[in-house]
Design an enzyme around this catalytic site. Structure first.
Site, PDB file in Angstrom:
ATOM      1  CG  ASP A 151      -4.931 -14.458 -46.207  1.00 44.48           C
ATOM      2  OD1 ASP A 151      -5.579 -14.761 -45.178  1.00 44.48           O
ATOM      3  OD2 ASP A 151      -5.461 -14.325 -47.331  1.00 44.48           O
ATOM      4  CE1 TYR A 185     -16.599 -10.890 -35.281  1.00 43.79           C
ATOM      5  CE2 TYR A 185     -18.373 -10.825 -33.655  1.00 43.79           C
ATOM      6  CZ  TYR A 185     -17.055 -10.601 -33.997  1.00 43.79           C
ATOM      7  OH  TYR A 185     -16.185 -10.080 -33.067  1.00 43.79           O
TER       8      TYR A 185
HETATM    9  N1  LIG Z   1     -13.297  -4.406 -31.831  1.00 41.69           N
HETATM   10  C1  LIG Z   1     -14.234  -5.105 -31.214  1.00 41.69           C
HETATM   11  O1  LIG Z   1     -15.218  -4.548 -30.691  1.00 41.69           O
HETATM   12  C2  LIG Z   1     -14.115  -6.602 -31.124  1.00 41.69           C
HETATM   13  C3  LIG Z   1     -14.975  -7.277 -30.252  1.00 41.69           C
HETATM   14  C4  LIG Z   1     -14.880  -8.649 -30.136  1.00 41.69           C
HETATM   15  C5  LIG Z   1     -13.929  -9.334 -30.869  1.00 41.69           C
HETATM   16  N2  LIG Z   1     -13.113  -8.670 -31.712  1.00 41.69           N
HETATM   17  C6  LIG Z   1     -12.129  -9.455 -32.458  1.00 41.69           C
HETATM   18  O2  LIG Z   1     -10.834  -9.000 -32.150  1.00 41.69           O
HETATM   19  C7  LIG Z   1      -9.968  -9.281 -33.250  1.00 41.69           C
HETATM   20  C8  LIG Z   1      -9.231  -8.012 -33.631  1.00 41.69           C
HETATM   21  O3  LIG Z   1     -10.186  -7.053 -34.043  1.00 41.69           O
HETATM   22  P1  LIG Z   1      -9.902  -5.486 -33.995  1.00 41.69           P
HETATM   23  O4  LIG Z   1     -11.126  -4.834 -33.487  1.00 41.69           O
HETATM   24  O5  LIG Z   1      -8.601  -5.226 -33.339  1.00 41.69           O
HETATM   25  O6  LIG Z   1      -9.829  -5.182 -35.565  1.00 41.69           O
HETATM   26  P2  LIG Z   1      -8.783  -4.347 -36.443  1.00 41.69           P
HETATM   27  O7  LIG Z   1      -9.393  -4.265 -37.794  1.00 41.69           O
HETATM   28  O8  LIG Z   1      -8.389  -3.114 -35.754  1.00 41.69           O
HETATM   29  O9  LIG Z   1      -7.509  -5.324 -36.488  1.00 41.69           O
HETATM   30  C9  LIG Z   1      -7.565  -6.554 -37.160  1.00 41.69           C
HETATM   31  C10 LIG Z   1      -6.210  -6.845 -37.770  1.00 41.69           C
HETATM   32  O10 LIG Z   1      -6.299  -8.143 -38.407  1.00 41.69           O
HETATM   33  C11 LIG Z   1      -5.706  -8.025 -39.686  1.00 41.69           C
HETATM   34  N3  LIG Z   1      -6.301  -9.022 -40.579  1.00 41.69           N
HETATM   35  C12 LIG Z   1      -7.548  -9.056 -41.082  1.00 41.69           C
HETATM   36  N4  LIG Z   1      -7.692 -10.113 -41.902  1.00 41.69           N
HETATM   37  C13 LIG Z   1      -6.511 -10.770 -41.893  1.00 41.69           C
HETATM   38  C14 LIG Z   1      -6.031 -11.943 -42.540  1.00 41.69           C
HETATM   39  N5  LIG Z   1      -6.788 -12.646 -43.391  1.00 41.69           N
HETATM   40  N6  LIG Z   1      -4.767 -12.339 -42.286  1.00 41.69           N
HETATM   41  C15 LIG Z   1      -3.969 -11.623 -41.439  1.00 41.69           C
HETATM   42  N7  LIG Z   1      -4.361 -10.492 -40.846  1.00 41.69           N
HETATM   43  C16 LIG Z   1      -5.626 -10.083 -41.049  1.00 41.69           C
HETATM   44  C17 LIG Z   1      -5.987  -6.609 -40.161  1.00 41.69           C
HETATM   45  O11 LIG Z   1      -5.085  -6.211 -41.178  1.00 41.69           O
HETATM   46  C18 LIG Z   1      -5.800  -5.840 -38.863  1.00 41.69           C
HETATM   47  O12 LIG Z   1      -4.453  -5.444 -38.679  1.00 41.69           O
HETATM   48  C19 LIG Z   1     -10.848  -9.831 -34.367  1.00 41.69           C
HETATM   49  O13 LIG Z   1     -10.776 -11.240 -34.351  1.00 41.69           O
HETATM   50  C20 LIG Z   1     -12.232  -9.349 -33.964  1.00 41.69           C
HETATM   51  O14 LIG Z   1     -13.243 -10.164 -34.480  1.00 41.69           O
HETATM   52  C21 LIG Z   1     -13.170  -7.316 -31.868  1.00 41.69           C
END
Ligand SMILES: NC(=O)c1ccc[n+]([C@@H]2O[C@H](COP(=O)([O-])OP(=O)(O)OC[C@H]3O[C@@H](n4cnc5c(N)ncnc54)[C@H](O)[C@@H]3O)[C@@H](O)[C@H]2O)c1
Length: 264
Positions: free
Chosen positions: A65, A158
């Site tokens: 975490d 966010y």
């Molecule tokens: N998908 C988008 O459009 C987008 C756009 C901009 C930024 N982001 C950022 O990219 C990053 C990844 O997002 P994603 O879209 O791949 O999401 P996702 O949900 O597919 O992957 C996120 C991963 O982080 C893990 N996670 C969540 N909380 C956690 C914690 N407390 N400790 C450890 N692991 C944790 C989850 O289990 C998951 O495996 C994030 O920081 C998100 O804010 C995503």
């Protein structure tokens, strides 16, 4: 395809069990890096490690975490024990918080920022400490968002966390640069990951795939000159560039990978 050369580099990726983090881990491995994943989802991390190993990469994980300092210390210790050093750290773990400014309990804001901002802060500090202790050199990439570029009506906290990541990255770059450590951030646009899928699911109230595809197209067409979503792999290519020696002179930058949705 010619890849950047990250042969033998030891890399930690938080959030490596899904979406952007998983794609970055896969691309780093394709470039020759050895991977250690930290994710709160043990199943996600296990599956991602199995895929990496299936492609012949060295890989392992620690259930982590990112908001818990002790978990993060254990993650870094495990990676160091496995590979003897840490060359690359990508802080990708995080989520989304779709709320209005006034209707969100403070405790909910705090728990969101605990993960999305303070998790990245802890990961950045541990990365700098480890890289400095081993004599310097290294790359740190923090995953921010275009939401970090300005406030928004529907996701103010966010955006707060993501803008904090950009600021933290700049400050950390001052600490890292004299030791040959590059700290930079990526600002993805809309990437269709499981996180984005759950946003579409909520917005369409559990709608069909066609409804979600339509909404997704509307969002991305209206927002970016490119007119389409960004793939996780496209974020991963930018991450690998920032983790390579081609980016040695790039310090404290936040790079938008969003099809032109934001240009500053
Ligand atoms: N998908 C988008 O459009 C987008 C756009 C901009 C930024 N982001 C950022 O990219 C990053 C990844 O997002 P994603 O879209 O791949 O999401 P996702 O949900 O597919 O992957 C996120 C991963 O982080 C893990 N996670 C969540 N909380 C956690 C914690 N407390 N400790 C450890 N692991 C944790 C989850 O289990 C998951 O495996 C994030 O920081 C998100 O804010 C995503």
């Amino acid at each position: 395809m010619i890849k950047v050369d990250l042969s033998g580099k030891a890399a930690i990726v938080t959030g490596g069990g899904s979406g952007i983090g998983k794609a970055i881990a896969a691309e780093l491995a394709d470039c020759g890096a050895r991977l250690w994943l930290g994710d709160i989802s043990e199943q996600g991390a296990q599956d991602a490690v199995a895929e990496l190993k299936g492609k012949g990469a060295d890989a392992g994980y620690t259930k982590t975490d990112v908001s818990k300092e002790a978990d993060m210390a254990a993650l870094f210790d495990a990676a160091k024990a496995a590979y003897g050093r840490i060359d690359i750290v990508v802080n990708s773990a995080g989520g989304f918080l779709l709320t209005q400014l006034l209707d969100t309990p403070v405790e909910k804001v705090k728990s969101h920022l605990d993960v999305n901002l303070f998790g990245v802060m802890i990961g950045t500090r541990l990365a700098l400490e480890a890289m400095i202790a081993q004599g310097g050199g290294g790359k740190i990439v923090n995953i921010s968002s275009v939401g970090g570029r300005s406030g928004e009506l529907e996701s103010p906290y966010y955006c707060l966390g993501k803008s904090g990541i950009i600021n933290l990255t700049q400050s950390a770059a001052f600490t890292g640069a004299p030791h040959g450590i590059n700290v930079n951030a990526l600002c993805p646009g809309v990437v269709r990951t499981p996180l984005q899928e759950s946003i579409l699911d909520n917005a369409t109230q559990g709608g069909s795939k066609e409804e979600k595809d339509k909404l997704f197209d509307e969002i991305v067409k209206g927002r970016s000159p490119l007119g389409r979503g960004i793939t996780p792999e496209e974020i991963a290519y930018a991450a690998c560039f920032l983790c390579s020696s081609y980016a040695d002179a790039i310090v404290g930058q936040a790079l938008n990978v969003c099809g032109g949705w934001r240009m500053n």
